[in-house]
Design an enzyme around this catalytic site. Structure first.
Site, mmCIF file in Angstrom:
data_model
loop_
_atom_site.group_PDB
_atom_site.id
_atom_site.type_symbol
_atom_site.label_atom_id
_atom_site.label_comp_id
_atom_site.label_asym_id
_atom_site.label_seq_id
_atom_site.Cartn_x
_atom_site.Cartn_y
_atom_site.Cartn_z
ATOM 1 N N ASP A 116 64.096 -14.690 23.272
ATOM 2 C CA ASP A 116 63.613 -16.775 22.673
ATOM 3 C C ASP A 116 64.681 -16.872 23.612
ATOM 4 O OD1 ASP A 116 63.456 -18.939 22.946
ATOM 5 O OD2 ASP A 116 61.861 -18.496 20.728
ATOM 6 N N ILE A 117 64.138 -17.769 24.830
ATOM 7 C CA ILE A 117 65.884 -17.970 25.622
ATOM 8 C C ILE A 117 66.349 -19.484 24.958
ATOM 9 C CG2 ILE A 117 65.263 -16.780 27.419
ATOM 10 C CD1 ILE A 117 64.230 -19.129 28.586
ATOM 11 N N PHE A 148 53.089 -27.316 30.625
ATOM 12 C CA PHE A 148 51.635 -27.453 29.880
ATOM 13 C C PHE A 148 50.379 -28.256 30.229
ATOM 14 C CE2 PHE A 148 55.178 -26.831 27.273
ATOM 15 C CZ PHE A 148 54.266 -25.782 26.418
ATOM 16 N N TYR A 255 58.174 -30.646 34.108
ATOM 17 C CA TYR A 255 58.264 -29.179 34.834
ATOM 18 C C TYR A 255 58.786 -29.561 35.889
ATOM 19 C CZ TYR A 255 56.357 -25.074 37.173
ATOM 20 O OH TYR A 255 56.987 -23.477 37.456
ATOM 21 N N LYS A 259 62.262 -27.775 36.995
ATOM 22 C CA LYS A 259 62.759 -26.745 38.344
ATOM 23 C C LYS A 259 63.740 -27.331 39.543
ATOM 24 C CE LYS A 259 60.112 -23.460 37.007
ATOM 25 N NZ LYS A 259 61.011 -22.121 36.046
ATOM 26 N N VAL A 292 50.171 -18.795 41.602
ATOM 27 C CA VAL A 292 50.375 -17.366 40.947
ATOM 28 C C VAL A 292 48.924 -17.399 40.252
ATOM 29 C CG1 VAL A 292 50.765 -15.536 40.598
ATOM 30 C CG2 VAL A 292 51.760 -16.843 41.829
ATOM 31 N N THR A 294 48.259 -16.726 36.771
ATOM 32 C CA THR A 294 48.764 -16.705 35.421
ATOM 33 C C THR A 294 48.221 -17.289 34.733
ATOM 34 O OG1 THR A 294 50.627 -18.214 35.779
ATOM 35 C CG2 THR A 294 50.676 -15.401 36.554
HETATM 36 P P1 NDP Z 1 53.373 -17.189 32.718
HETATM 37 O O1 NDP Z 1 52.780 -18.557 31.124
HETATM 38 O O2 NDP Z 1 52.036 -15.724 32.017
HETATM 39 O O3 NDP Z 1 54.572 -16.156 31.546
HETATM 40 C C1 NDP Z 1 55.646 -17.293 31.460
HETATM 41 C C2 NDP Z 1 56.624 -16.413 30.135
HETATM 42 O O4 NDP Z 1 57.664 -17.102 29.370
HETATM 43 C C3 NDP Z 1 56.004 -15.891 28.916
HETATM 44 O O5 NDP Z 1 55.764 -14.490 28.923
HETATM 45 C C4 NDP Z 1 56.118 -16.557 28.460
HETATM 46 O O6 NDP Z 1 56.136 -15.558 26.987
HETATM 47 C C5 NDP Z 1 57.556 -16.780 28.476
HETATM 48 N N1 NDP Z 1 58.276 -17.887 27.851
HETATM 49 C C6 NDP Z 1 57.688 -18.608 27.496
HETATM 50 N N2 NDP Z 1 59.160 -19.338 27.003
HETATM 51 C C7 NDP Z 1 59.990 -18.442 26.915
HETATM 52 C C8 NDP Z 1 61.077 -18.864 25.725
HETATM 53 N N3 NDP Z 1 61.282 -19.301 25.473
HETATM 54 N N4 NDP Z 1 61.811 -17.313 25.588
HETATM 55 C C9 NDP Z 1 61.094 -16.233 26.249
HETATM 56 N N5 NDP Z 1 60.213 -16.494 27.138
HETATM 57 C C10 NDP Z 1 59.386 -17.382 27.254
HETATM 58 O O7 NDP Z 1 53.376 -17.423 33.593
HETATM 59 P P2 NDP Z 1 53.987 -17.339 35.172
HETATM 60 O O8 NDP Z 1 54.018 -16.007 35.039
HETATM 61 O O9 NDP Z 1 53.573 -18.015 35.859
HETATM 62 O O10 NDP Z 1 55.237 -17.656 34.830
HETATM 63 C C11 NDP Z 1 56.551 -17.127 35.022
HETATM 64 C C12 NDP Z 1 57.534 -18.458 35.788
HETATM 65 O O11 NDP Z 1 57.312 -17.886 37.222
HETATM 66 C C13 NDP Z 1 58.158 -19.028 34.934
HETATM 67 O O12 NDP Z 1 59.171 -19.410 35.003
HETATM 68 C C14 NDP Z 1 57.063 -20.544 36.051
HETATM 69 O O13 NDP Z 1 57.623 -21.384 35.867
HETATM 70 C C15 NDP Z 1 56.814 -19.774 37.331
HETATM 71 N N6 NDP Z 1 56.305 -20.257 38.429
HETATM 72 C C16 NDP Z 1 54.771 -19.982 38.487
HETATM 73 C C17 NDP Z 1 54.159 -20.499 39.385
HETATM 74 C C18 NDP Z 1 52.578 -19.581 39.612
HETATM 75 O O14 NDP Z 1 51.506 -20.203 40.230
HETATM 76 N N7 NDP Z 1 52.118 -19.197 37.888
HETATM 77 C C19 NDP Z 1 54.678 -21.021 40.303
HETATM 78 C C20 NDP Z 1 56.065 -21.661 40.835
HETATM 79 C C21 NDP Z 1 56.464 -21.386 39.215
HETATM 80 P P3 NDP Z 1 55.026 -15.490 25.413
HETATM 81 O O15 NDP Z 1 53.799 -14.625 25.994
HETATM 82 O O16 NDP Z 1 55.112 -14.967 24.711
HETATM 83 O O17 NDP Z 1 54.231 -17.969 26.108
#
Ligand code: NDP
Length: 337
Positions: A116-117, A148, A255, A259, A292, A294
């Protein structure tokens, strides 16, 4: 797939315009030659990527944060497919284990670990485990992040968590892992998953105060203190309810700001790391995966997680001759930030 789309578009234009038959044949010939060339270039770059410039081996250790799902899972999968050993981390160990089991079933070299970062204890335990298990790492992909807001929402209800995770959490893991990045002639690599929403100099969604913007862009004025001051100021305005007049980015304000801080920190860190000897080089860059589908976007978007992961994997594996530091990428191209 992109080639297919543009082919369909070109064909449409030719079929429905009033161009002469001879010209049509010429256009078709030129187009087919172009397609052949594109196909050939694809083969060459694949071959080059896989065989000629492959600097890594199965001993190369890559850590991916927040890799139990989404883009992080895909980055972990693709790095493992390329033949690296991947440490797949998640804040929930069972989720790390589940994701790892899926990838191991595909024959990939992947190991789960809790991380957990935002939790100093978790980061320290992770670092100790890495030291014992691998003695160091070669690639760190900072993917973990939260948001969020969705659609037209712009709530700052969770601003503290967003800033604490996306900026301070990522910074914490970078600072903890840096001494453990192994020296090599290829350089160790840090890839930060960021967003175009956090461009300091973007046309849209930028910081309103021109002096702050300029200070963030200039090497002489950019510092960690400046970033801390900016974020503290924002969070105190969130607390006293005045943030809407603070000149902050208008879309997904918390957010975008988290970033932006990460992007600017990447540049700052790259400058410091550039003073290292060649054999101890660490390259640090960030990228935007695009919009993306997700959980974060409630499965909205125009790209799959697999496509979103592509630029990050490409950056992590670039040959040393082609790698830079302190840059921002999207779709395998550098963009201004
Ligand atoms: P998801 O919500 O699917 O994945 C986010 C991941 O981060 C999850 O595995 C989550 O864990 C983990 N996470 C959150 N908080 C913590 C923490 N404190 N310590 C460790 N892990 C943590 O989103 P995405 O795959 O879309 O996002 C991945 C990255 O891409 C992010 O940094 C996001 O900002 C970036 N991004 C995404 C975009 C999009 O369109 N999807 C666009 C631009 C950037 P858990 O499952 O436990 O919640």
């Amino acid at each position: 797939m992109r080639g297919t789309c543009s082919s369909a578009r070109n064909t449409g234009v030719c079929l429905y315009c009033s161009t002469s038959a001879t010209l049509l044949v010429t256009i078709a010939w030129v187009f087919s030659k172009k397609q052949e060339k594109v196909a050939l270039l694809g083969t060459i770059s694949n071959l080059t990527f896989q065989m000629v410039i492959r600097w890594w081996s199965k001993e190369t250790v890559a850590v991916v944060t927040g890799a139990n799902q989404g883009i992080g899972y895909e980055i972990a999968r693709q790095l493992a497919v390329h033949g690296l050993h991947v440490v797949l981390t998640s804040r929930d160990f069972d989720r790390a284990l589940g994701a790892t089991t899926n990838l191991q079933a595909e024959g990939l070299s992947v190991q789960p670990c809790q991380l957990d970062i935002t939790d100093a204890g978790s980061v320290m335990s992770f670092a100790s485990w890495i030291q014992l298990e691998h003695g160091g790492i070669d690639v760190l992909v900072n993917n973990a992040g939260v948001n969020f807001n969705g659609g037209a929402d712009n709530s700052v209800e969770f601003a503290e968590t967003v800033i604490k995770t996306n900026y301070y959490g990522t910074k914490r893991i970078i600072d903890t892992m840096l001494p453990m990045m192994r020296p090599s002639s290829f350089g160790a690599r840090i890839v930060n998953v960021s967003s175009r929403l956090g461009r300091a100099n973007g046309r849209k969604n930028k910081i309103g105060d021109p002096t702050l913007r300029e200070n963030l862009m200039k090497d002489e004025t950019l510092s960690e203190e400046l970033l801390d001051e900016m974020l503290t100021n924002f969070l105190s305005q969130v607390n006293d309810g005045t943030w809407q007049n603070g000149g902050w980015p208008q879309m997904y304000t918390d957010y975008s700001l988290s970033k932006l801080a990460l992007n600017v920190y990447t540049r700052l860190k790259a400058r410091r790391l550039s003073e290292r000897l060649d054999s101890h080089r660490v390259y640090i860059n960030c990228f935007c995966p695009g919009w993306v589908k997700t959980q974060m976007t409630n499965w909205e978007g125009n790209m799959s997680a697999e496509e979103g992961a592509d630029t990050g994997v490409w950056m992590a594996l670039l040959p040393v001759e082609n790698i830079s530091s302190g840059r921002f990428y999207a779709e395998r191209r550098e963009i201004d930030f």
